[in-house]
Scaffold this motif. Structure first.
Motif, PDB file in Angstrom:
ATOM      1  N   LEU A   1       4.344 -14.403   0.700  1.00 55.52           N
ATOM      2  CA  LEU A   1       4.524 -14.305  -0.757  1.00 55.52           C
ATOM      3  C   LEU A   1       5.251 -13.020  -1.160  1.00 55.52           C
ATOM      4  O   LEU A   1       5.467 -12.770  -2.341  1.00 55.52           O
ATOM      5  N   GLY A   2       5.615 -12.216  -0.155  1.00 55.84           N
ATOM      6  CA  GLY A   2       6.385 -11.009  -0.432  1.00 55.84           C
ATOM      7  C   GLY A   2       5.572  -9.805  -0.855  1.00 55.84           C
ATOM      8  O   GLY A   2       6.113  -8.861  -1.447  1.00 55.84           O
ATOM      9  N   ASP A   3       4.257  -9.789  -0.545  1.00 56.64           N
ATOM     10  CA  ASP A   3       3.420  -8.642  -0.920  1.00 56.64           C
ATOM     11  C   ASP A   3       3.943  -7.375  -0.241  1.00 56.64           C
ATOM     12  O   ASP A   3       3.994  -7.284   0.999  1.00 56.64           O
ATOM     13  N   THR A   4       4.333  -6.390  -1.023  1.00 54.33           N
ATOM     14  CA  THR A   4       4.989  -5.193  -0.507  1.00 54.33           C
ATOM     15  C   THR A   4       4.097  -4.417   0.451  1.00 54.33           C
ATOM     16  O   THR A   4       4.553  -3.967   1.514  1.00 54.33           O
ATOM     17  N   ARG A   5       2.824  -4.257   0.087  1.00 52.11           N
ATOM     18  CA  ARG A   5       1.923  -3.485   0.942  1.00 52.11           C
ATOM     19  C   ARG A   5       1.763  -4.151   2.309  1.00 52.11           C
ATOM     20  O   ARG A   5       1.799  -3.473   3.350  1.00 52.11           O
ATOM     21  N   THR A   6       1.606  -5.450   2.324  1.00 56.85           N
ATOM     22  CA  THR A   6       1.440  -6.174   3.584  1.00 56.85           C
ATOM     23  C   THR A   6       2.698  -6.067   4.438  1.00 56.85           C
ATOM     24  O   THR A   6       2.625  -5.805   5.648  1.00 56.85           O
ATOM     25  N   LEU A   7       3.855  -6.270   3.826  1.00 54.68           N
ATOM     26  CA  LEU A   7       5.112  -6.214   4.569  1.00 54.68           C
ATOM     27  C   LEU A   7       5.368  -4.817   5.129  1.00 54.68           C
ATOM     28  O   LEU A   7       5.840  -4.665   6.267  1.00 54.68           O
TER      29      LEU A   7
ATOM     30  N   ALA B   1       3.035  -2.621   5.942  1.00 54.77           N
ATOM     31  CA  ALA B   1       2.092  -2.443   7.046  1.00 54.77           C
ATOM     32  C   ALA B   1       2.585  -3.142   8.312  1.00 54.77           C
ATOM     33  O   ALA B   1       2.496  -2.592   9.419  1.00 54.77           O
ATOM     34  N   LEU B   2       3.113  -4.344   8.169  1.00 58.04           N
ATOM     35  CA  LEU B   2       3.616  -5.088   9.316  1.00 58.04           C
ATOM     36  C   LEU B   2       4.826  -4.391   9.935  1.00 58.04           C
ATOM     37  O   LEU B   2       4.959  -4.335  11.163  1.00 58.04           O
ATOM     38  N   GLU B   3       5.694  -3.841   9.104  1.00 59.62           N
ATOM     39  CA  GLU B   3       6.851  -3.119   9.640  1.00 59.62           C
ATOM     40  C   GLU B   3       6.412  -1.877  10.409  1.00 59.62           C
ATOM     41  O   GLU B   3       6.955  -1.559  11.476  1.00 59.62           O
ATOM     42  N   THR B   4       5.401  -1.190   9.883  1.00 61.80           N
ATOM     43  CA  THR B   4       4.887  -0.001  10.569  1.00 61.80           C
ATOM     44  C   THR B   4       4.302  -0.368  11.927  1.00 61.80           C
ATOM     45  O   THR B   4       4.549   0.313  12.937  1.00 61.80           O
ATOM     46  N   VAL B   5       3.515  -1.444  11.966  1.00 62.06           N
ATOM     47  CA  VAL B   5       2.930  -1.888  13.236  1.00 62.06           C
ATOM     48  C   VAL B   5       4.033  -2.325  14.199  1.00 62.06           C
ATOM     49  O   VAL B   5       4.011  -1.986  15.390  1.00 62.06           O
TER      50      VAL B   5
ATOM     51  N   PHE C   1       7.279 -11.578  11.072  1.00 66.24           N
ATOM     52  CA  PHE C   1       7.233 -10.310  10.334  1.00 66.24           C
ATOM     53  C   PHE C   1       7.260  -9.091  11.255  1.00 66.24           C
ATOM     54  O   PHE C   1       7.325  -7.959  10.767  1.00 66.24           O
ATOM     55  N   LEU C   2       7.196  -9.315  12.578  1.00 68.43           N
ATOM     56  CA  LEU C   2       7.176  -8.212  13.525  1.00 68.43           C
ATOM     57  C   LEU C   2       8.441  -8.106  14.362  1.00 68.43           C
ATOM     58  O   LEU C   2       8.849  -7.003  14.745  1.00 68.43           O
TER      59      LEU C   2
END
Length: 421
Positions: free
Chosen positions: A313-319, A321-325, A357-358
């Motif tokens: 759904l494009g949630d910025t916080r989730t995206l 976090a996934l980029e950081t991981v 997303f990873l």
């Protein structure tokens, strides 16, 4: 893992029963790795006489491990019948003890899942006895289901998130569980009773690597597996075999130090790799403390479904976090790739469902940090098993003795003895 093909060669003094069992295992593994074959083709490919191949197939049929398949395609003249694995006769059972869940799986000889279950729980709060009680109930259910299908359980292999003494089946230390020197196999045997199959322990990430290996796929013979849960482990597969190290503790990747000033780790140090890329690191970055996705009663799949939904759904916080991981995975994996030069890097466990997303951030960091050019070198694959890799690997390990010596499985009642040892 594929054992060496070719007829078994022994001295004249060797035990003929052992020779027979080894040849039966050779045929069984060949059918597993290469699919249905006519008896004539089996004989040719394994360097056996047609009479020997026929005798071995007959005995495997009597033990319920192979059956007649479809006629061979493309054959000249009258097509010969093929021989194929007969899966339901025997199965291996895998189980897993992790920080936030326990899981079980039974897989038959042909690779079909007989029964599988996973339950979310807080293992640290419950303690060893509470967790083992929960797992015992799940294993009893598996054994009942297997018995109802007239399938023989070859054994139970329990994967644990920690260092395991596989010689004595003792959990040496499981930092994220808070357990030390726990004879978990013996305690499970006491709970299940004397009629239970053989129970062994292993590291859950090592079992995941076993599940990811494919004896028929050359790319999976030199492989690095990174298995993400609350902790992070993995496996190194070289020439088709897992490298365990002197004490069986190899590939504890999660405790590679990446930030000396970083977050506390369950092992007592700071800044271990799993504090950056483990499941809790993702949840801490993507959710608030009272978020429903942190409920310990949720299964891993339920938590990941929530993460995927929010990311989709494009949630910025989730995206973010996934980029950081993903960047953290790539940074640590680059070091391992530089050292080991695997054909393929497999991301398993909780990483697998998050591939969309990873992947980009993982590969971007690998491209920057791997010394050798990745074009034509190591490539990244996300597991198709994901969170069930460890229990599937446990089931495979439990079945391995049968694939080595099929005489461990008794003949069916009333089976003819012609062609036997």
């Amino acid at each position: 893992m594929r054992e060496a093909d070719g007829p078994v060669r022994v001295t004249a003094a060797a035990d003929q029963a052992a020779v027979r069992g080894a040849h039966l295992g050779l045929v069984l593994r060949h059918l597993r790795d290469h699919g249905p074959r006519t008896r004539a083709r089996l004989a040719a490919e394994l360097g056996l006489s047609k009479a020997t191949a026929t005798s071995l197939v007959v005995e495997l049929e009597q033990r319920g491990l192979v059956r007649r398949g479809a006629p061979a395609r493309g054959s000249v003249g009258r097509p010969g019948a093929t021989v194929e694995l007969d899966g339901p006769r025997v199965c291996g059972i895998g189980a897993e003890i992790n920080v936030d869940h326990v899981a079980t799986s039974a897989v038959d000889l042909a690779g079909a899942v007989v029964v599988e279950d996973r339950r979310g729980l807080d293992s640290r709060r419950l303690g060893p006895d509470g967790v083992l009680d929960e797992l015992t109930g799940m294993l009893r259910h598996v054994l009942d289901e297997v018995a109802a299908q007239d399938t023989i359980p070859a054994g139970i292999t329990v994967g644990v998130a920690g260092l395991v003494d596989t010689t004595h089946d003792v959990i040496t230390v499981a930092p994220n569980l808070g357990w030390r020197e726990l004879p978990a196999a013996a305690r499970l045997r006491d709970r299940l009773g004397v009629d239970a199959p053989t129970i062994r322990l292993d590291n859950e990430a090592t079992l995941a690597a076993v599940a990811e290996a494919d004896s028929a796929d050359p790319e999976r013979r030199d492989m690095l597996v990174i298995y993400g849960e609350v902790g992070v482990g993995g496996g190194i597969v070289s020439d088709g075999r897992p490298l365990r190290g002197r004490h069986g503790w190899a590939a504890e990747f999660g405790h590679i130090l990446v930030d000396p000033q970083g977050r506390p780790c369950g092992c007592g140090r700071r800044g271990c790799w799993e504090t950056v890329i483990g499941l809790h690191a993702l949840l801490d970055a993507a959710t608030d403390p009272d978020d429903r996705l942190r409920d310990p009663s949720l299964t891993l799949e339920e938590r990941l479904e929530g993460i995927v939904s929010r990311a989709g759904l494009g949630d910025t916080r989730t995206l973010t976090a996934l980029e950081t991981v993903g960047t953290g995975i790539g940074a640590g994996a680059a070091t391992l790739v530089n050292v080991l030069d695997p054909e393929v890097l497999v991301l398993s466990g909780y990483f697998a469902p998050l591939e969309p997303f990873l992947r980009e951030s993982v590969e971007k960091r690998l491209d920057a940090d791997v010394v050798a050019p990745r074009l034509g070198g190591t490539h990244v694959a996300f597991s198709t098993l994901g969170p069930v890799a460890a229990v599937r690997g446990g089931a495979a390990v439990s079945l391995a003795p049968v694939l080595t010596d099929p005489t461990l499985v008794p003949r069916r009642a009333g089976a003819e003895t012609g062609g036997s040892r």
